[in-house]
Structures are given as structure tokens and as C-alpha cells.
Motif scaffolding. Structure first.
Motif, PDB file in Angstrom:
ATOM      1  N   THR A 265      36.826  27.642  40.095  1.00 27.19           N
ATOM      2  CA  THR A 265      37.429  28.966  40.109  1.00 27.19           C
ATOM      3  C   THR A 265      37.990  29.270  41.495  1.00 27.19           C
ATOM      4  O   THR A 265      37.286  29.079  42.495  1.00 27.19           O
ATOM      5  CB  THR A 265      36.382  30.050  39.760  1.00 27.19           C
ATOM      6  OG1 THR A 265      35.761  29.712  38.532  1.00 27.19           O
ATOM      7  CG2 THR A 265      37.010  31.422  39.659  1.00 27.19           C
ATOM      8  N   TYR A 266      39.233  29.722  41.529  1.00 23.69           N
ATOM      9  CA  TYR A 266      39.874  30.150  42.772  1.00 23.69           C
ATOM     10  C   TYR A 266      40.880  31.221  42.391  1.00 23.69           C
ATOM     11  O   TYR A 266      41.883  30.931  41.725  1.00 23.69           O
ATOM     12  CB  TYR A 266      40.585  28.975  43.455  1.00 23.69           C
ATOM     13  CG  TYR A 266      41.306  29.348  44.732  1.00 23.69           C
ATOM     14  CD1 TYR A 266      40.712  29.154  45.965  1.00 23.69           C
ATOM     15  CD2 TYR A 266      42.586  29.899  44.705  1.00 23.69           C
ATOM     16  CE1 TYR A 266      41.374  29.484  47.144  1.00 23.69           C
ATOM     17  CE2 TYR A 266      43.261  30.242  45.871  1.00 23.69           C
ATOM     18  CZ  TYR A 266      42.642  30.025  47.084  1.00 23.69           C
ATOM     19  OH  TYR A 266      43.300  30.360  48.242  1.00 23.69           O
ATOM     20  N   THR A 267      40.629  32.458  42.794  1.00 24.45           N
ATOM     21  CA  THR A 267      41.588  33.528  42.522  1.00 24.45           C
ATOM     22  C   THR A 267      41.772  34.372  43.777  1.00 24.45           C
ATOM     23  O   THR A 267      40.865  34.489  44.602  1.00 24.45           O
ATOM     24  CB  THR A 267      41.138  34.440  41.361  1.00 24.45           C
ATOM     25  OG1 THR A 267      39.857  34.975  41.668  1.00 24.45           O
ATOM     26  CG2 THR A 267      41.071  33.685  40.055  1.00 24.45           C
ATOM     27  N   ARG A 268      42.954  34.942  43.891  1.00 19.68           N
ATOM     28  CA  ARG A 268      43.278  35.878  44.968  1.00 19.68           C
ATOM     29  C   ARG A 268      43.546  37.241  44.349  1.00 19.68           C
ATOM     30  O   ARG A 268      43.967  37.326  43.195  1.00 19.68           O
ATOM     31  CB  ARG A 268      44.507  35.410  45.743  1.00 19.68           C
ATOM     32  CG  ARG A 268      44.207  34.207  46.636  1.00 19.68           C
ATOM     33  CD  ARG A 268      45.424  33.870  47.480  1.00 19.68           C
ATOM     34  NE  ARG A 268      45.131  32.757  48.364  1.00 19.68           N
ATOM     35  CZ  ARG A 268      45.480  32.717  49.642  1.00 19.68           C
ATOM     36  NH1 ARG A 268      46.151  33.708  50.188  1.00 19.68           N
ATOM     37  NH2 ARG A 268      45.184  31.676  50.385  1.00 19.68           N
ATOM     38  N   ASP A 269      43.340  38.270  45.158  1.00 16.54           N
ATOM     39  CA  ASP A 269      43.596  39.622  44.650  1.00 16.54           C
ATOM     40  C   ASP A 269      45.100  39.879  44.544  1.00 16.54           C
ATOM     41  O   ASP A 269      45.925  39.023  44.887  1.00 16.54           O
ATOM     42  CB  ASP A 269      42.877  40.671  45.488  1.00 16.54           C
ATOM     43  CG  ASP A 269      43.501  40.896  46.860  1.00 16.54           C
ATOM     44  OD1 ASP A 269      44.534  40.276  47.193  1.00 16.54           O
ATOM     45  OD2 ASP A 269      42.958  41.714  47.611  1.00 16.54           O
TER      46      ASP A 269
ATOM     47  N   THR B 258      45.284  25.747  49.255  1.00 19.39           N
ATOM     48  CA  THR B 258      45.163  26.414  47.955  1.00 19.39           C
ATOM     49  C   THR B 258      45.129  25.324  46.888  1.00 19.39           C
ATOM     50  O   THR B 258      45.471  24.166  47.166  1.00 19.39           O
ATOM     51  CB  THR B 258      46.347  27.375  47.689  1.00 19.39           C
ATOM     52  OG1 THR B 258      47.553  26.625  47.614  1.00 19.39           O
ATOM     53  CG2 THR B 258      46.461  28.457  48.754  1.00 19.39           C
TER      54      THR B 258
END
Length: 190
Positions: free
Chosen positions: A36-40, A128
Motif C-alpha cells: 500500500t502506498y497512497t498520497r493525500d 514512488t
């Protein structure tokens, strides 16, 4: 993603440009092992980060005075974005660092650099999932002047700016001494 609305960016204290000390261990992981890798919605804060089950990052001891990390804008009009880089020297030329180089020269890496200030609640994350860091240089010096390895990692594709993440999102490494030094949870059985 929601649209960004410009807001003022005032002066941050009396000495906002003073260099910030960094821990002398950087955390390295393989983006191919990220679950999991998410940015706002503003594209900077990493809001979720998790490695695959059973995977831990590693800590690499570096000379903190040699850490050179950041991002640069590049590209043509309307196609500009950011290239990340992390450069540092590892004092020593032992087997473990040689094995790290040999087995990660083509890996899709990410690096987390933690500030030295124990009251800091965030760290910076470089690379990223779609623009990981790649080893551009891994040069050993074994001379009468120094025994060290100089690493240069850089993204090959443009991406978001360097991410900022809460320390609480950083997974523990495979080494309890490093975890304790970095202020990360020390899991049992590691």
C-alpha cells in the motif's frame, strides 16, 4: 483527486533555511514489495504505507554529513515534474555492503530518511511506486585515505515531489538495534 487551492506559505520561524540534522541510518526498501502506498489529495503527504506480509526494510549506516537528498523539477512546458535523488557514503567496504550492492543494482528502491530531532513526527520518503530510485553509482573506495562506498540513487522518471510521511507509518527494519536507534517499534521475533 481534489483540486489544490493556493494558500499562503509564510516564513517558518527565524531560521527556516538552517540545515536539519539527519539520522545516520537510512531505511531502504524495494518498491516491488510495497502493498500500500497512497498520497493525500495535495500530492505530498504519504497517507498510507505498508509492505507485503513478511517483508521488512533494511537500515543502511551512512555518514550523515554526506547525505544529499532532494528533488528537482525537469521537463518541457506542461510536462514538468520531479526527479528524486539520494546520495550518501557508507563507511566501510565489508561483505554485507558488497552483497547489498550486488543484489540491488537494478532494484526498484525507496529510501526513508529520518530527522535527527527526536521530537519530529515526520520523515521524508524518496521514490514512488511508478518512479522508484535506481542505483546510478555504487563506488567503492579502498585506499590509504578511506574505506567507503559512495551511493547515488535517482529516479529515472518524473513523479510527485519528495513525500512526507508520519513516523508512525514507517515499518520496523530487520534489525532491533537499528529500530531502537531510529525510534521505530521493536517487533518480537526480529
Amino acid at each position: 483527486m481534489a483540486a489544490y487551492s493556493m494558500v499562503s506559505v509564510p516564513k517558518q520561524g527565524n531560521n527556516p533555511g538552517v540545515p536539519e540534522g539527519k539520522k545516520n541510518v537510512v531505511i531502504i526498501f524495494d518498491f516491488d514489495q510495497v502493498k500500500t502506498y497512497t498520497r493525500d489529495e495535495k500530492s505530498v503527504t504519504v497517507s498510507a504505507f505498508e509492505l507485503n506480509t513478511g517483508v521488512t526494510p533494511i537500515g543502511l549506516f551512512v555518514d550523515e554529513g554526506t547525505i544529499d537528498a532532494g528533488d528537482e523539477v525537469e521537463g518541457d512546458a506542461y510536462a514538468r515534474a520531479f526527479i528524486h535523488h539520494v546520495n550518501a557514503d557508507h563507511p566501510g567496504t565489508g561483505v554485507a555492503v558488497a552483497e547489498f550492492k550486488a543484489n540491488n543494482v537494478n532494484a526498484n528502491l525507496g529510501v526513508i530518511i529520518m530527522p535527527c530531532d527526536p521530537s519530529a513526527t515526520t520523515a521524508k520518503i524518496y521514490g514512488t511506486p511508478c518512479a522508484p530510485l535506481k542505483m546510478q553509482a555504487a563506488n567503492e573506495q579502498d585506499t590509504n585515505e578511506a574505506h567507503k562506498n559512495h551511493f547515488e540513487l535517482k529516479t529515472e522518471q518524473r513523479t510527485y515531489p519528495v513525500g512526507i510521511m508520519a513516523k508512525t507509518l514507517i515499518p520496523a527494519t530487520d534489525n532491533n538495534e537499528i529500530n531502537a536507534y531510529l525510534g521505530l517499534p521493536v517487533p518480537s521475533g526480529v
